[in-house]
Write a protein that holds these residues in place. Structure first.
Motif, PDB file in Angstrom:
ATOM      1  N   GLN A 214       0.834  -1.288  -0.134  1.00  0.00           N
ATOM      2  CA  GLN A 214      -0.096  -0.158  -0.109  1.00  0.00           C
ATOM      3  C   GLN A 214       0.816   1.343   0.065  1.00  0.00           C
ATOM      4  O   GLN A 214       0.524   2.470   0.467  1.00  0.00           O
ATOM      5  CB  GLN A 214      -0.853  -0.036   1.296  1.00  0.00           C
ATOM      6  N   ASN A 215       1.823   1.307  -0.635  1.00  0.00           N
ATOM      7  CA  ASN A 215       2.865   2.373  -0.710  1.00  0.00           C
ATOM      8  C   ASN A 215       3.039   2.458  -2.136  1.00  0.00           C
ATOM      9  O   ASN A 215       3.636   2.019  -3.075  1.00  0.00           O
ATOM     10  CB  ASN A 215       4.344   2.071   0.071  1.00  0.00           C
ATOM     11  N   PRO A 216       2.823   4.049  -2.346  1.00  0.00           N
ATOM     12  CA  PRO A 216       2.665   4.267  -3.957  1.00  0.00           C
ATOM     13  C   PRO A 216       4.167   4.752  -4.408  1.00  0.00           C
ATOM     14  O   PRO A 216       4.541   4.783  -5.458  1.00  0.00           O
ATOM     15  CB  PRO A 216       1.785   5.485  -3.997  1.00  0.00           C
ATOM     16  N   CYS A 217       5.075   4.876  -3.407  1.00  0.00           N
ATOM     17  CA  CYS A 217       6.292   5.294  -3.810  1.00  0.00           C
ATOM     18  C   CYS A 217       7.436   4.003  -3.529  1.00  0.00           C
ATOM     19  O   CYS A 217       8.518   3.986  -3.978  1.00  0.00           O
ATOM     20  CB  CYS A 217       7.061   6.135  -2.602  1.00  0.00           C
ATOM     21  N   THR A 218       6.776   2.793  -3.853  1.00  0.00           N
ATOM     22  CA  THR A 218       7.638   1.417  -4.160  1.00  0.00           C
ATOM     23  C   THR A 218       7.063   1.021  -5.569  1.00  0.00           C
ATOM     24  O   THR A 218       5.895   1.146  -5.782  1.00  0.00           O
ATOM     25  CB  THR A 218       7.480   0.452  -2.995  1.00  0.00           C
ATOM     26  N   LYS A 219       7.912   0.170  -6.122  1.00  0.00           N
ATOM     27  CA  LYS A 219       7.489  -0.365  -7.389  1.00  0.00           C
ATOM     28  C   LYS A 219       7.846  -1.785  -7.172  1.00  0.00           C
ATOM     29  O   LYS A 219       8.893  -2.515  -7.102  1.00  0.00           O
ATOM     30  CB  LYS A 219       8.267   0.262  -8.575  1.00  0.00           C
ATOM     31  N   ASP A 220       6.594  -2.633  -7.414  1.00  0.00           N
ATOM     32  CA  ASP A 220       6.736  -4.162  -7.115  1.00  0.00           C
ATOM     33  C   ASP A 220       6.552  -4.956  -8.469  1.00  0.00           C
ATOM     34  O   ASP A 220       5.604  -4.754  -9.362  1.00  0.00           O
ATOM     35  CB  ASP A 220       5.601  -4.796  -6.283  1.00  0.00           C
ATOM     36  N   THR A 221       7.717  -5.771  -8.871  1.00  0.00           N
ATOM     37  CA  THR A 221       7.446  -6.511 -10.078  1.00  0.00           C
ATOM     38  C   THR A 221       7.555  -8.129  -9.690  1.00  0.00           C
ATOM     39  O   THR A 221       8.001  -8.729  -8.676  1.00  0.00           O
ATOM     40  CB  THR A 221       8.764  -6.351 -10.972  1.00  0.00           C
ATOM     41  N   GLN A 231      12.479   1.010  -5.009  1.00  0.00           N
ATOM     42  CA  GLN A 231      11.977   2.335  -4.875  1.00  0.00           C
ATOM     43  C   GLN A 231      11.399   2.951  -6.370  1.00  0.00           C
ATOM     44  O   GLN A 231      12.178   2.568  -7.139  1.00  0.00           O
ATOM     45  CB  GLN A 231      13.066   3.365  -4.227  1.00  0.00           C
ATOM     46  N   LEU A 232      10.286   3.425  -6.267  1.00  0.00           N
ATOM     47  CA  LEU A 232       9.610   4.227  -7.611  1.00  0.00           C
ATOM     48  C   LEU A 232      10.800   5.235  -8.049  1.00  0.00           C
ATOM     49  O   LEU A 232      11.103   5.265  -9.128  1.00  0.00           O
ATOM     50  CB  LEU A 232       8.431   4.814  -7.567  1.00  0.00           C
ATOM     51  N   CYS A 233      11.191   6.133  -7.242  1.00  0.00           N
ATOM     52  CA  CYS A 233      11.960   7.180  -7.619  1.00  0.00           C
ATOM     53  C   CYS A 233      13.534   6.701  -7.193  1.00  0.00           C
ATOM     54  O   CYS A 233      13.896   7.007  -5.895  1.00  0.00           O
ATOM     55  CB  CYS A 233      11.357   8.383  -6.894  1.00  0.00           C
ATOM     56  N   GLU A 234      14.508   6.284  -7.869  1.00  0.00           N
ATOM     57  CA  GLU A 234      15.640   6.055  -7.769  1.00  0.00           C
ATOM     58  C   GLU A 234      16.674   7.401  -7.358  1.00  0.00           C
ATOM     59  O   GLU A 234      17.313   7.425  -6.554  1.00  0.00           O
ATOM     60  CB  GLU A 234      16.404   5.443  -8.813  1.00  0.00           C
TER      61      GLU A 234
END
Length: 489
Positions: A214-221, A231-234
């Motif tokens: 539930q964290n929009p600042c992480t990217k899950d693949t 992290q979404l923003c490196e």
């Protein structure tokens, strides 16, 4: 048999379909079809497309001024200081209360096979074979429908691993104790999934099934059936949206992050970058607003050439005072440039379609479809993303006995045989595909030993052929001919 339709099968957790699931698009809570956001067919959700645009064109200092209350859009304050809403979901994805999914509800999933249960689980379509509707002598095969049970282990020297193979990567094929082939799905094991084109996976088939924090600042693949997170923003700052369902990257999130402590400048956060624009009429007579220094005494000027400008700025000399102008609406000044452009690099040209190559072609953006970025059998549509088809003609499998159709931009090839030729073969409808089809799907019990003729029925070229071989003493009749063992005494 080949699987003609995507399968995402997880039988072990079908009972949990009513639970709240984790977000696939942004890390937020998964919200059902009636929980807000744009709705589509049957209230299930909207496919990727244009946003509501409720705030499009509104003046803004930062993204905080652009929230249109639509959970299916990403709201930004553009470089020209106006709001724009972009669709959050790309291609044929559906927006389910702010989450991007293949499906929002069961009604979004249909493989055209009557004996499979169509389910939407964790935002993915599943087509679960259900043997109940096929009767005691049949089983449900994904993509094919009800098939008669295949006998095994009755022919001397038979390799049951070969005779029972159904070419489905998600089944474990074996010969059961009742002498009929078994096709056990990997999903019968708790926590294992059946993924299209891959087979069994431990944790996931798609990225959507990994987003649980539930964290929009992480990217899950999802990689090789297992979830990974980064992290979404490196670099730069992560800026969650007003509804907490998505995020963008930049050096600022709001105009308050960009205060330069100069009273004559209007500070803003546009497209993730700080801007500082000179205010009109703030500085005393005979001075002008320098965006780096504040109010500065104006130099005497006779013409625009006498006015100091930098980058893409232009100047006019009015009443001996320099008037400095930035780029007009819809354009921006790229680093090191002297003229204004609509884009500086590819990052300004994102169209949210994964299979297009976005580029900045000098003064404007280009979006070139690249089918190499799509799975095998798919092509890239510049608006819809990776698709198999747009019409039934593109789904012709050259098999005359299948009905070819295009559903949700994916091909469905459904057998249409019935009557005396119920099976679909490579050349058309036939009476049989295997020997067991000539015996109603059931292999009978060998009869008592006889000497003389013995009926032998096999499937030859799609038709049941009967011969009468002679049996020697000690042999008995069986559905496949004379046998030396298993005779009734």
């Amino acid at each position: 048999m080949s699987v003609l339709k995507p399968k995402f099968v997880l039988l072990a957790i079908l009972a949990a379909l009513s639970l709240v699931l984790a977000s696939a698009c942004s890390g937020g809570e998964f919200i059902g079809a009636d929980s807000g956001g744009a709705s589509g067919r049957g209230g299930a959700g909207s496919t990727g497309g244009t946003g509501s645009g409720a705030t499009d064109g509104k003046s803004c200092a930062g993204p905080e001024d652009c929230d249109d209350a639509d959970r299916c859009t990403t709201d930004v304050c553009t470089v020209d200081g106006t709001c724009a809403a972009a669709p959050k979901c790309a291609g044929t994805e559906r927006c389910c209360g702010g989450d991007c999914r293949e499906c929002c509800g069961d009604d979004d999933c249909d493989d055209g096979v009557e004996c499979t249960d169509n389910r939407c689980l964790m935002g993915q379509c599943m087509y679960v074979p259900n043997d109940v509707s096929c009767g005691d002598t049949g089983y449900c095969a994904a993509g094919q429908g009800c098939r008669p049970k295949q006998a095994c282990g009755v022919i001397p020297g038979e390799d049951t691993a070969v005779s029972c193979a159904d070419d489905d990567a998600c089944t474990s094929d074996s010969c059961g104790a009742d002498k009929f082939c078994k096709h056990d799905y990997c999903a019968t094991q708790a926590g294992r999934l059946c993924c299209e084109g891959v087979g069994c996976a431990e944790e996931c088939c798609t990225d959507a099934q990994c987003d649980t924090d539930q964290n929009p600042c992480t990217k899950d693949t999802c990689q090789a059936g297992k979830c990974s997170r980064q992290q979404l923003c490196e670099s730069g700052e992560c800026c969650p949206s007003a509804d907490g369902k998505s995020a963008t990257c930049g050096v600022c999130c709001t105009a308050n992050d960009c205060d330069d402590e100069l009273g004559c400048t209007a500070d803003g956060c546009r497209a993730g970058q700080c801007t500082h624009t000179a205010k009109v009429g703030v500085c005393p007579q005979g001075s002008y607003c320098d965006v780096d220094k504040g109010c500065t005494k104006s130099a005497e000027c006779q013409a625009a050439e006498d006015c100091p400008v930098g980058g893409c700025q232009t100047a006019e000399c009015t009443n001996g005072v320099c008037q400095i102008s930035e780029c007009p609406m819809g354009a921006q000044c790229c680093p090191g440039a002297k003229t204004c452009s609509k884009c500086c690099d590819a990052s300004d040209c994102n169209d949210n379609v994964a299979c297009t190559v976005d580029a900045c072609g000098g003064a404007d953006c280009t979006h070139t479809p690249n089918s190499a970025l799509c799975p095998k059998g798919y092509t890239c549509d510049v608006k819809l993303g990776c698709i198999q088809c747009t019409g039934a003609k593109q789904c012709d499998d050259t098999v005359p006995c299948t009905k070819d159709s295009c559903v949700n931009n994916k091909c469905v090839n459904t057998p249409s045989c019935s009557g005396s030729t119920p099976y679909c073969g490579a050349t058309g409808c036939v009476a049989c595909l295997s020997d067991s089809d000539c015996h109603g799907g059931i292999i009978g019990t060998p009869q008592a030993a006889v000497i003389g003729g013995c009926q032998n029925t096999r499937c030859v070229g799609g038709a049941c052929k009967t011969t009468y071989p002679m049996c020697d003493i000690g042999f008995c009749c069986a559905p496949y001919g004379c046998m030396a063992k298993g005779c009734l005494q």
